[in-house]
Scaffold this active site. Structure first.
Site: not given
Length: 353
Positions: A115-117, A212, A232, A234-235, A302
């Site tokens: 998705f490139a919005v 991204d 993930h 980060g966790y 998520e």
């Protein structure tokens, strides 16, 4: 007993034995086993994609060569299997050449959504160019770009069998709404275009990735499975009490302190069409039901994805190699970064940050 009656007795005995066998065969428990074996179209679809079917047909030109595997040697610094016996994919836990040679004759197509919005369109050139270098190289890949700026989609030269399809969508003033709406759009894509249409299968697997981000190393057939989740970055070292699950009981995405396995990324997931369609349909429906009571889950899709994966365990789990964060330093267990989210200023690129 008269000896002349013995043939009649023998015949009668045979008839009784055959009759008892027929009654057993027609009994309900036996028929239920037959039904379990036959009435499973999703399992049949999955079996058609399994590379193991090649082992029975070496005459088809398939050459399977690999080093001798070992059950005594391997990585000791990470866990490579979940409690429900799904593999956790890390570097040095698979043979890429062997896997590619097993999947190549199946002629699979991998659909990939991105998705490139709004201002996120700026990340699309790097995403597509690095995907062509590293993502399922040698396999047919169809990229579906959802964007509110179709004229701004770059023309990236790609290898044979790799195509980009642009699907226009409206803009939004809230990035949360864009994030949440993705599940509905993916569901529509699967049901309207990717599933069997006549005698043509438009895709066999689908992966849903964040734009991204960019690729740095191989992402290939080792990631294929019925339902695939990415841990993930980060966790993965934290306790689940620290996971940013939705905790409010008013939300259908709620997970209590005692629930949850890992914390999975919303920016990378995939699998076979049927399994992913069930995932996105469920998450989309639950998001809409939450909205009717004025609830929005903490991390939108998520949060709903993590709730879904708790009750519908993924068949394969990808390590944080498959979606690292560029602002994080490398850890000792991370031997390679395959795909990562780039450093960015959220306040600048998100419409309502």
């Amino acid at each position: 007993m008269n000896m002349y009656n013995k043939p009649g007795i023998i015949i009668l005995s045979i008839v009784l034995i055959l009759g008892m066998g027929f009654v057993y065969y027609e009994s309900e428990p036996h028929r239920s086993v037959q039904q379990q074996l036959v009435v499973q179209p999703e399992s049949i679809e999955h079996d058609q994609l399994r590379p193991s079917v090649l082992s029975a047909a070496p005459s088809g030109g398939v050459s399977l060569r690999s080093k001798q595997p070992s059950i005594l040697r391997g990585r000791k610094d990470v866990v490579t299997v979940t409690p429900w016996l799904a593999p956790i994919v890390w570097e040095d836990t698979f043979d890429p050449e062997l896997l590619d040679s097993m999947y190549a004759p199946l002629n699979v197509t991998i659909a990939t959504t991105v998705f490139a919005v709004g201002k996120y369109i700026r990340f699309l050139p790097d995403f597509l160019s690095t995907a062509d270098q590293f993502f399922f190289v040698g396999f047919r890949v169809h990229f579906y770009v959802f964007t509110d700026q179709p004229d701004a989609v770059p023309e990236v030269k790609m290898a044979a069998g790799r195509e980009v399809f642009v699907r226009p969508i409206p803009s939004s003033r809230r990035w949360q709404q864009i994030s949440a709406h993705r599940m509905t759009l993916i569901q529509t894509l699967i049901e309207s275009q990717l599933r069997n249409r006549g005698d043509r299968q438009h895709a066999h697997y689908i992966f849903c990735l964040d734009v991204d981000s960019k690729f740095h190393a191989r992402w290939g057939t080792e990631s294929l499975g019925s339902l695939v989740a990415v841990i993930h970055p980060g966790y993965y070292t934290k306790s689940r009490s620290d996971f940013p699950y939705e905790r409010r009981q008013t939300s259908l995405a709620c997970l209590s302190e005692e629930q949850g396995d890992f914390y999975y990324c919303g920016g990378a997931f995939g699998g076979e069409l049927t399994a992913v369609n069930h995932l996105v349909t469920t998450c989309s429906t639950n998001f809409d039901l939450d909205a009717t009571t004025g609830v929005e889950a903490a991390w939108q899709e998520e949060s709903h994805l993590n709730r879904y994966m708790w009750t519908n365990k993924p068949s394969k789990v990808l390590s944080p190699e498959y979606l690292w964060q560029d602002f994080k330093g490398r850890t000792s267990e991370l031997k390679i970064v395959r795909f990562s989210g780039v450093v960015k200023n959220y306040r600048e690129i998100r419409p309502n940050a």
